[in-house]
Scaffold this active site. Structure first.
Site, PDB file in Angstrom:
ATOM      1  CG  HIS A  29     -35.432  22.505   2.118  1.00  0.00           C
ATOM      2  ND1 HIS A  29     -34.446  22.306   3.061  1.00  0.00           N
ATOM      3  CD2 HIS A  29     -35.160  21.649   1.085  1.00  0.00           C
ATOM      4  CE1 HIS A  29     -33.615  21.360   2.620  1.00  0.00           C
ATOM      5  NE2 HIS A  29     -34.033  20.956   1.427  1.00  0.00           N
ATOM      6  CG  HIS A 264     -38.177  21.650  -2.804  1.00  0.00           C
ATOM      7  ND1 HIS A 264     -37.337  21.186  -1.814  1.00  0.00           N
ATOM      8  CD2 HIS A 264     -39.214  20.779  -2.838  1.00  0.00           C
ATOM      9  CE1 HIS A 264     -37.834  20.084  -1.279  1.00  0.00           C
ATOM     10  NE2 HIS A 264     -38.982  19.813  -1.892  1.00  0.00           N
ATOM     11  CD  GLU A 411     -39.500  -7.158   7.082  1.00  0.00           C
ATOM     12  OE1 GLU A 411     -39.575  -8.392   6.919  1.00  0.00           O
ATOM     13  OE2 GLU A 411     -39.717  -6.330   6.169  1.00  0.00           O
ATOM     14  CG  HIS A 473     -33.807 -16.110   4.292  1.00  0.00           C
ATOM     15  ND1 HIS A 473     -33.788 -15.802   2.962  1.00  0.00           N
ATOM     16  CD2 HIS A 473     -35.088 -15.924   4.715  1.00  0.00           C
ATOM     17  CE1 HIS A 473     -35.002 -15.460   2.570  1.00  0.00           C
ATOM     18  NE2 HIS A 473     -35.804 -15.514   3.610  1.00  0.00           N
TER      19      HIS A 473
END
Length: 670
Positions: A29, A264, A411, A473
């Protein structure tokens, strides 16, 4: 050559090297690296403080690269510092080369972090900034007075993790964090305006950041912004640098190739590459060179740094003489060795949940390990990391005397910031949440494994026994996932992750002791929500250090081995009582860590699980979790589906996690 022209010449030198590395590798890149060259040059030649002779000096400034695909820019600038050779630049992206496609952590060569998926690198930087504040609060300003620099791109700002990082850094007032946003409005497959229209400056200001917008290709504006950022006293700083993707690039016909998506993610190619090197006043016959005037610029900075760090080292020596206890702590904390912990003070109650047993261990660690930071994603009173919090206080803006990091509901951000704390050095991080939410953390777990960061992951509510919360859960497949990573080796040939699922409270203590002793890899502790019965009397818990061991029936001529980890071991113990009444002789094996067990001698493995033995395994997760252990004569009873919503004791009955079902399953197997 005047200063302005010299800085442009040096940045162009980085552009030439970056484009040439990609061209030679035919992969990479170039565009972003060429656009960011001005900032990296000003930072490295004027601001970044490090010791040229002691690159791992704890007092150095840190630079964290977020967009790892811009590695040609970093390698080129580090070559100007003398940390990479021209020959190594030529080997970009090749087998065995120290210049891989994305930078891999090697502090001695100026690379502070392995740049993984976008967004993680600047989050590591924010964690490092927390570590610096934490250590300064304990050791004082003399040894701990450096800055943390981060470099982020449009993609990193878009990644969801940036929201958590920006919020937390602002809340904590991390004025030691200075981040450059390479805002070139181009990403890999589109212009940014097609996917984002938010006001980035306003967003970061709303989080409490000091924000400046500059011409990111103008050395004078970059210098002015960095000077202002260094004087900021209460906020992290974001420097939005409007840069040009592929700056200096020219097409095959000689027209501008700047601000083009095509620069890019691919080599410039053929005539476009030749025209670009010529446009930047490079030598197409010898593009891999550092210009003499640029060598002189960086040599001058090297001499400046020697004077700066000599003064700092002298101050540190005086400080050490006046503060021998703190100096000893600094040496110990940055030494990377496992802390000394007296576990004899850790007395566990019988029959408690292993998350509660973990809280007891964390209380011991909070008292005995002065450089440990524990974190939780808004669950401390449920994942029981509050066992640590009760012995300290939370980190807050202008007050880093505490040692508990309240991350909020984020998290992945929490995990990456804790990794960054370790990357800074001097800090032992741990972080907790429910096991089902470990899915949010997997990219960070993988990066910690790749970098060999010995972070401690605390995952509670480990099975369907979360109960009434229901299948959303209840972790069913998560243990199988992390156990797969346990089988993966890192570049040092060690297990990439050490995983423990203890069977009762006392086994939890031993697993925590092993986690703290593990300085090579991340450790995962998988813990129960519900109470778990104590293993049979007389059990030698120190044998858990071998990963798997016999907890009952060791002296019997057994008919079958019952095998499990975690809370299912106690279910097997109860089932064994019924089997014994029916004349079936059993051996019960607890396997808190299959990875550790596999690292034992073949003789030991055979002594615990003989090849020809009949083995019954029970797991609250996918059966595949234990299939590698039970062997060809074995059978695994596990969860083949998602869970259900009901009290956990009802689920045990309905799903077959009972002594009676153990009896029935084994009898049918025999």
């Amino acid at each position: 050559m005047n200063e302005k022209k010299l800085m442009t010449r040096a940045a162009d030198n980085i552009r030439i090297l970056a484009a040439s590395m990609v061209e030679k590798a035919n992969s990479g890149h170039p565009g972003g690296a060429m656009g960011g060259a001005d900032f990296i040059n000003v930072l490295f030649s004027e601001f970044l403080v490090y010791d040229p002779d002691q690159p791992e000096w704890y007092g150095r400034d840190r630079f964290f690269l977020d967009p790892g695909h811009m590695s040609p820019m970093l390698y080129s600038a580090l070559a100007m510092q003398g940390k990479f050779s021209i020959e190594e630049l030529k080997q970009f992206r090749q087998w065995g080369s120290p210049t891989p496609g994305h930078p891999e952590r090697k502090v001695a060569r100026g690379i502070e972090n392995t740049s993984g998926p976008l967004g993680q690198g600047h989050t590591f930087a924010a964690g490092a900034a927390v570590a610096e504040k934490f250590l300064e609060a304990r050791l004082g300003k003399t040894p701990i007075q450096h800055k943390i620099y981060a470099y982020i791109s449009d993609g990193g700002v878009q990644e969801e993790i940036s929201q958590g990082t920006g919020r937390i850094a602002g809340v904590l007032g991390l004025n030691n964090l200075i981040m450059f946003f390479d805002s070139n409005d181009i990403q890999l497959s589109t212009e940014t305006r097609e996917v984002i229209n938010e006001d980035t400056a306003a967003k970061y200001k709303s989080w409490g950041w000091n924000v400046m917008t500059i011409n990111g290709n103008d050395a004078d504006e970059i210098r002015e912004a960095l000077n202002a950022a260094q004087k900021e006293e209460s906020r992290p700083t974001l420097i939005i640098g409007k840069t040009v993707m592929g700056k200096g690039a020219r097409r095959a016909d000689g027209t501008s190739f700047e601000a083009c998506i095509n620069t890019h993610g691919a080599p410039l190619g053929g005539e476009a590459y030749i025209n670009t090197i010529n446009n930047l006043n490079g030598d197409i016959e010898n593009p891999f060179r550092i210009f003499p005037e640029v060598q002189e610029l960086y040599a001058k900075r090297r001499e400046e740094l020697k004077k700066i760090v000599a003064k700092r080292h002298a101050e540190e020596e005086e400080w050490a003489k006046a503060n021998p206890e703190k100096a000893a702590m600094l040496k110990e904390w940055f030494g990377g060795n496992a802390p000394k912990v007296d576990w004899s003070a850790c007395v566990q109650k019988e029959g408690i949940a292993t998350r509660v047993a973990s809280a007891t261990c964390l209380g011991i660690l909070a008292e005995q390990v002065g450089n440990m930071i524990c974190a939780s994603a808004d669950l401390s009173n449920s994942d029981k990391t509050d066992g640590f919090l009760k012995k300290t206080k939370s980190l807050q803006k202008n007050d880093f005397e505490g040692a508990f990091f309240q991350a909020g509901v984020a998290e992945l951000t929490m995990a990456c910031m804790c990794i960054g704390m370790y990357l800074h050095g001097g800090v032992i991080p741990a972080c907790g949440t429910f096991f089902v939410f470990s899915d949010y953390m997997k990219p960070a777990v993988r990066m910690a494994a790749l970098m060999q960061v010995p972070i401690k992951f605390i995952w509670t509510h480990d099975a369907f026994r979360v109960g009434e919360d229901g299948p959303t859960h209840e972790p069913v497949e998560q243990e199988a996932q992390i156990r797969l990573m346990e089988k993966l080796k890192n570049h040092a040939g060690k297990d990439s992750v050490r995983v423990f699922r203890p069977a009762d409270a006392d086994e939890t203590t031993v697993c925590w002791a092993m986690a703290m002793e593990n300085t090579d890899t991340p450790t995962a502790l998988i813990l129960s929500r519900q109470n778990v019965a104590k293993l049979p009397a007389g059990n030698d818990y120190e044998q858990a250090r071998k990963g798997a061991y016999v907890v009952a029936g060791s002296d019997e001529q057994f008919d079958v081995i019952l095998l499990a980890d975690g809370s299912e071991v106690s279910t097997l113990v109860a089932g064994a009582e019924l089997l014994r009444k029916d004349g079936v002789k059993v051996r019960i094996v607890s396997v808190p860590s299959e990875g550790l067990f596999r690292n034992q001698s073949k003789e030991y493995q055979e002594s615990i699980l003989p090849t020809d033995a009949k083995v019954f395994g029970m797991t609250a997760g996918l059966p595949v979790t234990l299939e590698g252990l039970v062997g060809r004569n074995g059978k695994v009873f596990g969860m083949p589906s998602f869970g259900f919503s009901a009290p956990y004791k009802v689920l045990d009955e309905k799903l077959g996690y009972t002594a009676e079902n153990v009896y029935n399953q084994v009898k049918s197997m025999l």
